[in-house]
Design an enzyme around this catalytic site. Structure first.
Site, PDB file in Angstrom:
ATOM      1  CG  HIS A 157      -1.308   2.012  -0.445  1.00 44.02           C
ATOM      2  ND1 HIS A 157      -1.584   1.527   0.820  1.00 44.02           N
ATOM      3  CD2 HIS A 157      -1.139   3.343  -0.296  1.00 44.02           C
ATOM      4  CE1 HIS A 157      -1.591   2.530   1.682  1.00 44.02           C
ATOM      5  NE2 HIS A 157      -1.329   3.649   1.026  1.00 44.02           N
ATOM      6  CG  ASP A 366      -2.457  -7.954  -3.702  1.00 48.04           C
ATOM      7  OD1 ASP A 366      -2.574  -6.724  -3.563  1.00 48.04           O
ATOM      8  OD2 ASP A 366      -3.337  -8.770  -3.373  1.00 48.04           O
TER       9      ASP A 366
HETATM   10  P1  ADQ Z   1      -6.557  -3.972  -1.870  1.00 48.98           P
HETATM   11  O1  ADQ Z   1      -6.248  -4.286  -3.291  1.00 48.98           O
HETATM   12  O2  ADQ Z   1      -7.945  -3.557  -1.601  1.00 48.98           O
HETATM   13  O3  ADQ Z   1      -5.545  -2.898  -1.274  1.00 48.98           O
HETATM   14  P2  ADQ Z   1      -5.906  -5.882   0.375  1.00 48.98           P
HETATM   15  O4  ADQ Z   1      -4.560  -5.544   0.881  1.00 48.98           O
HETATM   16  O5  ADQ Z   1      -6.184  -7.342   0.358  1.00 48.98           O
HETATM   17  O6  ADQ Z   1      -6.191  -5.359  -1.087  1.00 48.98           O
HETATM   18  O7  ADQ Z   1      -6.942  -5.173   1.304  1.00 48.98           O
HETATM   19  C1  ADQ Z   1      -8.291  -5.447   1.197  1.00 48.98           C
HETATM   20  C2  ADQ Z   1      -8.968  -4.996   2.485  1.00 48.98           C
HETATM   21  O8  ADQ Z   1     -10.364  -5.023   2.266  1.00 48.98           O
HETATM   22  C3  ADQ Z   1      -8.659  -5.926   3.649  1.00 48.98           C
HETATM   23  O9  ADQ Z   1      -8.445  -5.153   4.799  1.00 48.98           O
HETATM   24  C4  ADQ Z   1      -9.930  -6.772   3.768  1.00 48.98           C
HETATM   25  O10 ADQ Z   1     -10.240  -7.122   5.087  1.00 48.98           O
HETATM   26  C5  ADQ Z   1     -10.988  -5.839   3.224  1.00 48.98           C
HETATM   27  N1  ADQ Z   1     -12.037  -6.627   2.562  1.00 48.98           N
HETATM   28  C6  ADQ Z   1     -11.920  -7.394   1.476  1.00 48.98           C
HETATM   29  N2  ADQ Z   1     -13.109  -7.969   1.186  1.00 48.98           N
HETATM   30  C7  ADQ Z   1     -13.972  -7.556   2.112  1.00 48.98           C
HETATM   31  C8  ADQ Z   1     -15.345  -7.780   2.368  1.00 48.98           C
HETATM   32  N3  ADQ Z   1     -16.088  -8.586   1.591  1.00 48.98           N
HETATM   33  N4  ADQ Z   1     -15.905  -7.159   3.399  1.00 48.98           N
HETATM   34  C9  ADQ Z   1     -15.169  -6.343   4.181  1.00 48.98           C
HETATM   35  N5  ADQ Z   1     -13.870  -6.091   4.012  1.00 48.98           N
HETATM   36  C10 ADQ Z   1     -13.282  -6.685   2.984  1.00 48.98           C
HETATM   37  C11 ADQ Z   1      -4.452  -2.114  -1.779  1.00 48.98           C
HETATM   38  C12 ADQ Z   1      -3.358  -2.899  -2.506  1.00 48.98           C
HETATM   39  C13 ADQ Z   1      -2.831  -4.014  -1.622  1.00 48.98           C
HETATM   40  C14 ADQ Z   1      -2.331  -3.436  -0.298  1.00 48.98           C
HETATM   41  C15 ADQ Z   1      -3.376  -2.518   0.317  1.00 48.98           C
HETATM   42  C16 ADQ Z   1      -2.813  -1.772   1.524  1.00 48.98           C
HETATM   43  O11 ADQ Z   1      -3.859  -3.436  -3.735  1.00 48.98           O
HETATM   44  O12 ADQ Z   1      -1.771  -4.721  -2.257  1.00 48.98           O
HETATM   45  O13 ADQ Z   1      -2.048  -4.491   0.603  1.00 48.98           O
HETATM   46  O14 ADQ Z   1      -3.832  -1.547  -0.606  1.00 48.98           O
HETATM   47  O15 ADQ Z   1      -1.653  -1.095   1.202  1.00 48.98           O
END
Ligand code: ADQ
Length: 470
Positions: A157, A366
């Site tokens: 990921h 990311d």
């Molecule tokens: P993350 O680093 O966690 O994931 P991201 O892809 O942005 O990063 O996903 C975050 C998730 O958490 C999103 O679905 C978002 O809606 C949720 N989220 C964030 N803040 C929140 C809050 N305050 N309340 C509720 N929900 C919240 C890792 C990798 C990424 C990759 C994903 C999926 O680092 O690059 O995109 O996995 O593969």
């Protein structure tokens, strides 16, 4: 139809989680698991004084979930240690923050082996095994050692680092060698595929993959490919229009008081570029007196991994920069930067995304970044907001109609904020429609199905290796 077994560090499906708050990834995998009668295996998040390998079985929304407890030492060395203090920073290019200790390495090996031994009896002859993320890179090796001959796929990921960075990890070769026990190694982007292939060439003298993505090393042939993860678009489009989404949208709109909202939503993590974002916003406010009191930045930054010093340091710095910005520009009835550490339900989040004129997604590195896609999917088609997106998010490769920025360029970011706020409706619509087409086409179902198809013997479509090979 083969049964699917998903393995990840934590199982993000639980009966305690209500509707509207289940994550997109969990929902995507749950669909495939339900369809194939499969199971999801992982750590329970609980500890036990002595590892017993006892499996806790549960049914969650039609899916069988199997969880094991780990010893406190496992959690320290494998999860807090090797996963979050070694691999996470290294794979996000932060070798300055990478802590390497042999005890972490040993804990990582031990837990992967424990996972393999515990999972082994649950695997049937035709099952497809899909392992997720950097916590479990060596799992296939340990399963093979237990006699498992099934097709096993691995999806990373997070980004794969460039070879000069990866070789700073003692044991980099061991890690890569273990990956060759999979049948398919999936990355988020073609850039990560290239970095992996670059390592193989430079360190091991291995020839690049053939046109089907097959590469041979350590006596095994694996398939490589880019499988950019997506979101379930309907969840956000409908979430924003659901009663909870409407309520949170209305609450946000009431609090705008005629001002335009710029929004950031991230885990509080140094890879997300939060400090650089705050400083760019400060620059923007300093340069645009006419925007004072007319905009605000809402930054939602959920606390994560706060047992790691680098996260505590970042949190302290963000508190300080937020305080400085509000002290410098704030007035008695205007807070320029609203900074919130709490979490939200998915449908609440959809309502908040919809109320924001600008989505500011500016990670330094990311794997993909789902927030960028969720922001787009939640917009009102008649009056959509503008996405500002870092070129260093995997999502940038698919979202060229966003305003693409370099998060290290403070002045460039400030300019993009101004451009987004001033963008005419017609241009906003044009960009949003193009973004929405991409987000809809490359959704979670497309991601899941293309990975599973490539994992099955001989049925897979040719995976993406480079941008020109789509
Ligand atoms: P993350 O680093 O966690 O994931 P991201 O892809 O942005 O990063 O996903 C975050 C998730 O958490 C999103 O679905 C978002 O809606 C949720 N989220 C964030 N803040 C929140 C809050 N305050 N309340 C509720 N929900 C919240 C890792 C990798 C990424 C990759 C994903 C999926 O680092 O690059 O995109 O996995 O593969």
């Amino acid at each position: 139809m083969s049964r699917l077994i998903v393995v990840s560090n934590r199982v993000s499906l639980s009966n305690d989680v209500g509707a509207g708050s289940i994550g997109g990834l969990a929902a995507a995998l749950a669909t495939a698991l339900r369809e194939s009668g499969g199971l999801w295996f992982g750590w329970s998040g609980e500890t036990t004084p002595t590892f017993s390998g006892q499996i806790g079985l549960e049914r969650v929304g039609g899916v069988t979930v199997a969880k094991v407890d780990l010893e406190p030492q496992d959690v320290d060395e494998y999860y807090n240690g090797y996963a979050n203090k070694t691999l996470w920073p290294l794979f996000h290019d932060r070798i300055d923050l990478t802590a390497y200790e042999r005890s972490f390495d040993a804990g990582y090996a031990r837990v992967n082996q424990r996972f393999a031994e515990t999972l082994r009896p649950l695997i049937g002859p035709d099952d497809l095994v899909w392992v997720h993320d950097y916590h479990l890179a060596p799992l296939a090796r340990d399963l093979r050692a237990q006699g498992v001959r099934n097709r096993i796929g691995f999806f990373l990921h997070i980004p794969w680092p460039a070879q000069p960075l990866l070789v700073t990890l003692p044991g980099h070769r061991k890690l890569v060698e273990a990956l060759f026990q999979y049948d398919l190694i999936g990355f988020q982007t073609t850039e990560s595929v290239s970095a992996f292939v670059g390592y193989l060439g430079a360190e091991l003298g291995i020839a690049p993959p053939d046109a089907d993505g097959r590469v041979t090393a350590f006596g095994r042939t694996v398939r490589l490919g880019a499988f950019p993860i997506g979101i379930n678009v309907e969840d956000f489009a409908e979430g924003a229009r659901s009663p909870t989404g409407e309520e949170s949208h209305q609450r946000m709109r009431d609090s705008l008081a005629g001002r335009q909202m710029i929004l950031g939503v991230d885990r509080l993590d140094y890879s997300k570029g939060l400090e650089e974002r705050f400083v760019a916003y400060e620059q923007f406010l300093g340069e645009h007196e006419e925007q004072l009191e007319k905009v605000f930045l809402l930054q939602i930054a959920t606390l994560s991994r706060d047992y790691v010093e680098a996260y505590q340091d970042l949190r302290a710095r963000l508190d300080a920069v937020a305080g400085r910005i509000n002290g410098r520009f704030g007035t008695v009835d205007w807070v320029p930067l609203r900074y919130v550490n709490s979490g939200f339900r998915q449908d609440e989040l959809a309502g908040i995304y919809r109320a924001a004129r600008v989505g500011l997604v500016t990670p330094l590195r990311d794997g993909m970044n789902l927030v960028a896609k969720e922001y787009v999917a939640s917009q009102d088609p008649a009056d959509p907001g503008v996405l500002i997106l870092s070129r260093f998010a995997g999502a940038a490769g698919q979202m060229a109609d966003a305003l693409i920025v370099n998060p290290y360029d403070r002045e460039g970011m400030a300019e993009a904020i101004q451009q987004a706020l001033a963008m005419p409706l017609e241009e906003r619509r044009r960009r949003w429609e193009a973004l929405m087409r991409g987000v809809t086409a490359d959704d979670t179902a497309a991601w899941r199905e293309s990975f599973i198809a490539a994992l099955k013997p001989e049925t897979g479509r040719r995976p993406r290796l480079a941008d020109d090979a789509a």
